[in-house]
Design a protein around this motif. Structure first.
Motif, PDB file in Angstrom:
ATOM      1  N   VAL A 162      -7.633   2.141  -1.746  1.00  0.00           N
ATOM      2  CA  VAL A 162      -7.757   0.704  -1.501  1.00  0.00           C
ATOM      3  C   VAL A 162      -9.233   0.338  -1.400  1.00  0.00           C
ATOM      4  O   VAL A 162      -9.693  -0.657  -1.955  1.00  0.00           O
TER       5      VAL A 162
ATOM      6  N   MET B  46       0.648  10.166   1.619  1.00  0.00           N
ATOM      7  CA  MET B  46       0.180   9.382   2.755  1.00  0.00           C
ATOM      8  C   MET B  46       1.354   9.034   3.660  1.00  0.00           C
ATOM      9  O   MET B  46       2.315   8.448   3.209  1.00  0.00           O
TER      10      MET B  46
ATOM     11  N   LEU C 114      -8.115   4.639   4.221  1.00  0.00           N
ATOM     12  CA  LEU C 114      -8.025   3.612   3.177  1.00  0.00           C
ATOM     13  C   LEU C 114      -8.751   4.056   1.909  1.00  0.00           C
ATOM     14  O   LEU C 114      -8.368   3.674   0.806  1.00  0.00           O
TER      15      LEU C 114
ATOM     16  N   ARG D 118      -3.014   9.840  -5.970  1.00  0.00           N
ATOM     17  CA  ARG D 118      -1.945   9.349  -5.102  1.00  0.00           C
ATOM     18  C   ARG D 118      -0.728  10.254  -5.150  1.00  0.00           C
ATOM     19  O   ARG D 118       0.016  10.359  -4.192  1.00  0.00           O
TER      20      ARG D 118
ATOM     21  N   ARG E   3      -4.066   7.258  -9.806  1.00  0.00           N
ATOM     22  CA  ARG E   3      -2.643   7.555  -9.899  1.00  0.00           C
ATOM     23  C   ARG E   3      -2.378   9.041  -9.630  1.00  0.00           C
ATOM     24  O   ARG E   3      -1.477   9.402  -8.872  1.00  0.00           O
TER      25      ARG E   3
ATOM     26  N   ARG F  19      11.318   8.550  -8.441  1.00  0.00           N
ATOM     27  CA  ARG F  19      11.674   7.647  -9.546  1.00  0.00           C
ATOM     28  C   ARG F  19      10.424   7.082 -10.196  1.00  0.00           C
ATOM     29  O   ARG F  19      10.370   6.898 -11.409  1.00  0.00           O
ATOM     30  N   ASN F  20       9.408   6.805  -9.362  1.00  0.00           N
ATOM     31  CA  ASN F  20       8.149   6.328  -9.930  1.00  0.00           C
ATOM     32  C   ASN F  20       7.492   7.382 -10.792  1.00  0.00           C
ATOM     33  O   ASN F  20       6.757   7.063 -11.717  1.00  0.00           O
TER      34      ASN F  20
ATOM     35  N   GLY G  76       9.613   7.458  -4.627  1.00  0.00           N
ATOM     36  CA  GLY G  76       8.493   8.186  -5.210  1.00  0.00           C
ATOM     37  C   GLY G  76       8.884   8.960  -6.465  1.00  0.00           C
ATOM     38  O   GLY G  76       8.293   8.755  -7.530  1.00  0.00           O
TER      39      GLY G  76
ATOM     40  N   LYS H 174       9.068   9.088 -12.688  1.00  0.00           N
ATOM     41  CA  LYS H 174       9.954   9.091 -13.868  1.00  0.00           C
ATOM     42  C   LYS H 174      10.702  10.409 -14.036  1.00  0.00           C
ATOM     43  O   LYS H 174      10.892  10.908 -15.147  1.00  0.00           O
TER      44      LYS H 174
ATOM     45  N   MET I  67       7.747  13.929  -3.271  1.00  0.00           N
ATOM     46  CA  MET I  67       6.832  13.781  -4.398  1.00  0.00           C
ATOM     47  C   MET I  67       6.057  15.061  -4.686  1.00  0.00           C
ATOM     48  O   MET I  67       5.191  15.070  -5.560  1.00  0.00           O
TER      49      MET I  67
ATOM     50  N   CYS J  75       2.302   1.679  -3.404  1.00  0.00           N
ATOM     51  CA  CYS J  75       1.310   2.184  -4.359  1.00  0.00           C
ATOM     52  C   CYS J  75       1.051   3.659  -4.132  1.00  0.00           C
ATOM     53  O   CYS J  75       0.928   4.425  -5.079  1.00  0.00           O
ATOM     54  N   SER J  76       0.958   4.064  -2.871  1.00  0.00           N
ATOM     55  CA  SER J  76       0.608   5.456  -2.628  1.00  0.00           C
ATOM     56  C   SER J  76       1.756   6.378  -3.000  1.00  0.00           C
ATOM     57  O   SER J  76       1.596   7.586  -3.012  1.00  0.00           O
ATOM     58  N   ARG J  77       2.889   5.810  -3.307  1.00  0.00           N
ATOM     59  CA  ARG J  77       3.952   6.654  -3.855  1.00  0.00           C
ATOM     60  C   ARG J  77       4.157   6.354  -5.336  1.00  0.00           C
ATOM     61  O   ARG J  77       5.251   6.459  -5.873  1.00  0.00           O
ATOM     62  N   GLY J  78       3.086   5.932  -5.972  1.00  0.00           N
ATOM     63  CA  GLY J  78       3.100   5.872  -7.434  1.00  0.00           C
ATOM     64  C   GLY J  78       3.658   4.606  -8.048  1.00  0.00           C
ATOM     65  O   GLY J  78       3.908   4.552  -9.240  1.00  0.00           O
TER      66      GLY J  78
ATOM     67  N   GLN K 137       7.988   0.160 -12.900  1.00  0.00           N
ATOM     68  CA  GLN K 137       9.179   0.999 -12.817  1.00  0.00           C
ATOM     69  C   GLN K 137      10.366   0.257 -12.221  1.00  0.00           C
ATOM     70  O   GLN K 137      10.209  -0.731 -11.510  1.00  0.00           O
ATOM     71  N   SER K 138      11.506   0.790 -12.491  1.00  0.00           N
ATOM     72  CA  SER K 138      12.700   0.266 -11.864  1.00  0.00           C
ATOM     73  C   SER K 138      12.877   0.953 -10.515  1.00  0.00           C
ATOM     74  O   SER K 138      12.670   2.146 -10.382  1.00  0.00           O
TER      75      SER K 138
ATOM     76  N   LEU L 102       0.836  -1.199   0.000  1.00  0.00           N
ATOM     77  CA  LEU L 102       0.000   0.000   0.000  1.00  0.00           C
ATOM     78  C   LEU L 102       0.876   1.256   0.000  1.00  0.00           C
ATOM     79  O   LEU L 102       0.640   2.218  -0.738  1.00  0.00           O
TER      80      LEU L 102
ATOM     81  N   THR M  91      -6.386   6.335  -0.008  1.00  0.00           N
ATOM     82  CA  THR M  91      -5.332   5.660  -0.771  1.00  0.00           C
ATOM     83  C   THR M  91      -5.916   4.889  -1.941  1.00  0.00           C
ATOM     84  O   THR M  91      -5.185   4.337  -2.741  1.00  0.00           O
TER      85      THR M  91
END
Lengths: 249, 237
Positions: B55, B85, B50, B80, B77, B108-109, B106, B111, B157, A207-210, A215-216, A204, B53
């Motif tokens: 969920v 959170m 929850l 988030r 997306r 890096r996700n 974060g 990009k 982020m 996920c909440s950080r994307g 991704q790598s 969770l 997020t």
């Protein structure tokens, strides 16, 4: 548990410690392959491999105590697969280097070299750097994630187990007898459930950080290796080649 | 009219075992407002989180808007990224071998280029007062440091809103004070789920009290949290 098995020795001001993790991986793994492919009667080769590792140990100032601890940890596994060999295996008359004792020696020395090499790698490289090194060498991401989570949560889990054990002992439960197996079983079950739930919470948090699984997790852009790295890797590999194929018995 | 940071209308959620966790809950948080959500255990605070997020999904009869965007599978997306959170247990949030990697996760996700990622990591760690702790592993940190590192992971982020689940629970007085000062200094929109009345009174301009999945009070923390009859009626005293 502040100091860990992996991070206690990694100090950046030492030559071996400061090498790029990729260099160390690309030198010490080949050593294992070379050593594994060496016939058991090449005693001088094994001596040279050991000498190489001893020199590295001295250069990196790895405490002997740490190495002994690692060997002791691996010892039961090595003995399990090798201890019976001298008593079981018959010598093949056409080959003077066959038979139980040679097989035993073969297994023990190769395990020794392998564990020694990996101990040098992990004692001189922080775990995060090591994983990053593997990532830059394009090791499978899933495997690296598993390793990195295991490393991160191993200690959390150990502490959780210790707390449970303390709570159990505080309620006057002593000994480890067979009839208490039920309590131990329940503890293991609880630990499993808690870890499972933690896994969900960690997912969770990811996920909440994307995170969406594509991704790598690690930096992909690679810095070039330095001159020292090349020098170290090339000279090490030459030593292995000489020790393996250059030695005449 | 400026967009509200969070707007929830008639949110109802029933757990599969029949427990009604949220019962037609409606609440709104303005941008740049710091709001405390207070409630006894089982009042519905975590269920609310929850939903935030993604969920748990809100039913069709309700509305759940974050900065004007309706929360759905498509917008999850984006939402988030907008809502940072911070979970109650920092061990769940710090899952990488080093704090640096955790904070970089974060960005890096998202990009971002690696140079940008590094910059964000440095800035975020500096903002929470842990500039030299990047190479540490999370289990080498104290609980207070872990909680601050967890906040750094979402700061990196560039979230528009922070949602924190009991940020001061289980901390020693110093750690608690440091978290409070940090939150005060960070500003922006913050939704703080807490049992810490002192925190709510010091930091928040509004407090919302939940009880049995309903909003039972909404107002100035100083008034609400000194109203003994109110607190007693909702299992908070």
């Amino acid at each position: 548990m502040k100091d860990t098995l992996f991070d206690q020795q990694a100090s950046p001001d030492n030559f071996i410690h400061s090498l790029d993790p990729r260099t160390k991986i690309l030198t010490l793994f080949p050593l294992i392959f070379v050593s594994t492919s060496t016939p058991p009667q090449f005693l001088l080769s094994f001596g040279l491999y050991s000498l190489y590792l001893i020199v590295l140990t001295a250069l990196a100032r790895i405490p002997i105590k740490l190495l002994i601890k690692r060997f002791l940890m691996a010892l039961p596994f090595i003995l399990m697969v090798s201890a019976y060999l001298p008593f079981v295996e018959q010598q093949d008359l056409s080959n003077p280097y066959s038979g139980g004792w040679w097989l035993f020696w073969n297994m023990v020395i190769k395990a020794f070299i392998g564990i020694y090499a990996m101990s040098v790698l992990t004692a001189t490289t922080r775990f995060a750097k090591l994983i990053q090194g593997f990532a830059r060498l394009r090791a499978p991401q899933l495997l690296l994630m598993l390793l990195s989570f295991t490393y991160r949560y191993m200690f959390v889990l150990v502490e959780e187990a210790q707390r449970m054990k303390r709570a159990r002992d505080a309620r006057a439960y002593g000994g480890r007898w067979l009839w208490q197996a039920k309590v131990i079983g329940q503890m293991i079950g609880t630990l499993f459930l808690r870890s499972y739930e933690r896994g969900e919470r960690v997912y969770l948090a990811m996920c909440s950080r994307g995170y969406d699984g594509t991704q790598s997790l690690w930096q992909n852009s690679s810095e070039a290796l330095g001159r020292r790295d090349y020098a170290f890797a090339l000279s090490s590999i030459s030593v292995f080649i000489l020790a393996r194929w250059g030695v005449v018995i | 009219m400026s967009t509200r940071a969070l707007e929830i209308t008639d949110l109802t959620y029933q757990y599969p075992n029949g427990t009604l966790a949220l019962d037609k809950l409606s609440l709104a948080v303005e941008a740049n407002e710091r709001v405390a959500i207070i409630g006894a255990n089982g009042a519905g605070k975590s269920t609310l989180l929850l939903h935030l997020t993604g969920v748990l999904r809100a039913s069709s009869s309700s509305a759940f808007k974050v900065f004007g965007t309706e929360l759905s599978k498509k917008t999850l997306r984006e939402i988030r990224q907008r809502v940072g959170m911070v979970f109650q247990n920092p061990d769940d949030q710090l899952f990488c071998p080093s704090v640096h990697e955790d904070v970089a996760f974060g960005p890096r996700n998202l990009k971002l280029p690696e140079s940008e990622v590094l910059k964000k990591v440095e800035e975020s760690l500096a903002a929470v007062g842990l500039p030299d702790h990047g190479s540490r592993s999370a289990f080498q940190l104290s609980l207070g440091q872990k909680k601050r590192a967890a906040i750094a992971t979402v700061l990196a982020m560039d979230c528009q809103m922070l949602a924190l689940d009991e940020p001061t629970s289980a901390l020693d007085p110093r750690g608690r004070r440091e978290i409070m000062e940090l939150l005060e200094q960070l500003g922006g929109t913050q939704l703080i789920i807490t049992h810490d009345f002192a925190l709510a009174q010091r930091l928040c301009s509004r407090a919302i009290i939940l009880h049995n999945g309903r909003k039972v009070a909404d107002g100035d923390p100083a008034n609400l949290l000194n109203d003994e009859a109110l607190l007693d009626a909702h299992d908070l005293l």
